[in-house]
Scaffold this active site. Sequence first.
Site, PDB file in Angstrom:
ATOM      1  N   ASN A 278       0.790  -1.191  -0.053  1.00 48.34           N
ATOM      2  CA  ASN A 278      -0.066  -0.044  -0.095  1.00 48.34           C
ATOM      3  C   ASN A 278       0.886   1.467  -0.097  1.00 48.34           C
ATOM      4  OD1 ASN A 278      -1.402   2.240   0.931  1.00 48.34           O
ATOM      5  ND2 ASN A 278      -2.833   0.900   1.978  1.00 48.34           N
ATOM      6  N   ASP A 299       1.107   8.592  -9.249  1.00 47.58           N
ATOM      7  CA  ASP A 299      -0.128   8.645 -10.124  1.00 47.58           C
ATOM      8  C   ASP A 299      -0.979   7.445  -9.655  1.00 47.58           C
ATOM      9  OD1 ASP A 299      -1.646   8.635 -12.379  1.00 47.58           O
ATOM     10  OD2 ASP A 299      -0.736   7.236 -13.544  1.00 47.58           O
ATOM     11  N   CYS A 339      -6.263  11.888 -11.677  1.00 48.78           N
ATOM     12  CA  CYS A 339      -7.059  11.722 -12.627  1.00 48.78           C
ATOM     13  C   CYS A 339      -8.832  11.906 -12.601  1.00 48.78           C
ATOM     14  CB  CYS A 339      -6.887  10.331 -13.284  1.00 48.78           C
ATOM     15  SG  CYS A 339      -7.208   8.905 -12.059  1.00 48.78           S
TER      16      CYS A 339
HETATM   17  N1  SAH Z   1       0.735   5.016 -13.218  1.00 48.96           N
HETATM   18  C1  SAH Z   1       0.237   3.997 -13.891  1.00 48.96           C
HETATM   19  C2  SAH Z   1      -1.259   3.926 -13.502  1.00 48.96           C
HETATM   20  C3  SAH Z   1      -1.921   3.715 -12.450  1.00 48.96           C
HETATM   21  S1  SAH Z   1      -3.288   3.076 -12.133  1.00 48.96           S
HETATM   22  C4  SAH Z   1       0.621   4.002 -15.314  1.00 48.96           C
HETATM   23  O1  SAH Z   1       1.135   4.972 -15.513  1.00 48.96           O
HETATM   24  O2  SAH Z   1       0.381   3.068 -15.758  1.00 48.96           O
HETATM   25  C5  SAH Z   1      -3.434   3.011 -10.268  1.00 48.96           C
HETATM   26  C6  SAH Z   1      -2.829   1.733  -9.620  1.00 48.96           C
HETATM   27  O3  SAH Z   1      -2.670   1.905  -8.283  1.00 48.96           O
HETATM   28  C7  SAH Z   1      -3.171   0.656 -10.114  1.00 48.96           C
HETATM   29  O4  SAH Z   1      -2.359  -0.212 -10.420  1.00 48.96           O
HETATM   30  C8  SAH Z   1      -3.687  -0.095  -8.463  1.00 48.96           C
HETATM   31  O5  SAH Z   1      -3.387  -1.330  -8.470  1.00 48.96           O
HETATM   32  C9  SAH Z   1      -2.769   0.803  -7.481  1.00 48.96           C
HETATM   33  N2  SAH Z   1      -3.355   1.262  -6.342  1.00 48.96           N
HETATM   34  C10 SAH Z   1      -4.627   1.469  -6.091  1.00 48.96           C
HETATM   35  N3  SAH Z   1      -4.576   1.873  -4.648  1.00 48.96           N
HETATM   36  C11 SAH Z   1      -3.131   1.565  -4.192  1.00 48.96           C
HETATM   37  C12 SAH Z   1      -2.522   1.753  -2.960  1.00 48.96           C
HETATM   38  N4  SAH Z   1      -3.222   2.242  -1.941  1.00 48.96           N
HETATM   39  N5  SAH Z   1      -1.363   1.505  -2.831  1.00 48.96           N
HETATM   40  C13 SAH Z   1      -0.618   0.831  -4.029  1.00 48.96           C
HETATM   41  N6  SAH Z   1      -1.314   0.705  -5.147  1.00 48.96           N
HETATM   42  C14 SAH Z   1      -2.493   1.260  -5.329  1.00 48.96           C
END
Ligand code: SAH
Length: 395
Positions: A278, A299, A339
């Site tokens: 996380n 992101d 986003c």
């Molecule tokens: N930066 C990526 C897109 C991000 S999409 C790119 O450029 O391709 C968001 C991502 O965050 C997803 O892969 C999801 O699995 C992850 N995610 C969501 N909540 C999260 C958290 N609390 N900790 C870690 N990862 C997380």
Amino acid sequence: MTRTEPLLKLKPGKEKSLRRRHPWVYAMAIDRVIGHPASGDIVRVVGADGSFLAWAAFSPTSMIRARAWSFLEHEQVDAALITARVAAAVARRQSLSTETTAVRLVFGEADALPGLVVDRYGDQLVVQCQSAGIEPWREVIIEALTAATGCRAIYERSDAAAREREGLAPSEGPLRGGEPTPVLVTEEGVRYRVDVVTGHKTGFYIDQRDNRSLVRANAAGRRVLNCFCYTGGFTLAARQGGAIEATSVDSSAEALAMAADHEKLNGFETSSTWLQANVFDTLKAMLAEGRQFDLIVLDPPKFAPSAHHIDRAARAYKEINLKALRLLAPGGLLFTFSCSGAVSLDLFQKIIAGAVFDAGVDAQMLKRLAAGVDHPMLMTHPEGEYLKGLMLRRM
Ligand code: SAH
């Protein structure tokens, strides 16, 4: 008028946005529906005084009750018009095909095709049909796409929630060319494997192309931390740009497995660190360990799916940005994104300014960031803008 056609009559004063060429008619703006239009039918939209405003597609249960096809009374909304719009959208992206094989070809309202999204990965097209108005034109759209691109493989990945809002059943699967296999795409020399069936969105974050390019251009000699890395897009770009070390964090084991596979695919000699965790916990732990980085990407997923979630989202954005700013070495760069359509660039900038202040650091803003040019926003439809970001330098 030579035939009786269904009519949407607006309440007094509600004609203003259509007159300004905003393409949506909200249910609450409608005084009366005359006739019995079915889902996706073309209706004539008129003001309270009966004057013509638009031809629009009717969506009987959606909050957005109709989406304008045309503001010109004499324009015929027919297969020729839809075909021409698809061809024009594809032609507008022509120049991108030298840099990459992953391109958004159609972006809904911005390409005068409300509710339609089409992405191209090599010779594979992925479509999302997300409005009632698009449904009657599926075959026309498929033919038009085949003619404009030469692609014979077309897969549908419509978002079920978006279709539900339009009263449409979920729809997913091959439209042409059978069950797809993962596609290899190239972006500025980096190769990515895109799974259009199981990947996020239509398989890849095409919208971040320009920002990956910017990260690559600034990565040389830097220690990189990529948070919410998904399949490693920013990490790979940074490594291509000469990052000396990269740590990437995501909570999804599948995404990380694909990311590590991307690294091999590109033949990078030393491997990166991929952490399944996380991000909120990882940033905290890294601060406690006294870690430092020279370039950080944040992101995250959409923290504010709607306007109701803005406060909670703002706190989450602030928390991760505050910690990331503290993890940056002096001179380090932060690329931070949101986003969430409900969080404006202005608000996002304020949240980040708050994070800078609370982190007790000084920072410069070097650039405002947005989605790539294949994700345009129609100037009369600001709702189409969703991805925003800032490039900061810690002083
Ligand atoms: N930066 C990526 C897109 C991000 S999409 C790119 O450029 O391709 C968001 C991502 O965050 C997803 O892969 C999801 O699995 C992850 N995610 C969501 N909540 C999260 C958290 N609390 N900790 C870690 N990862 C997380």
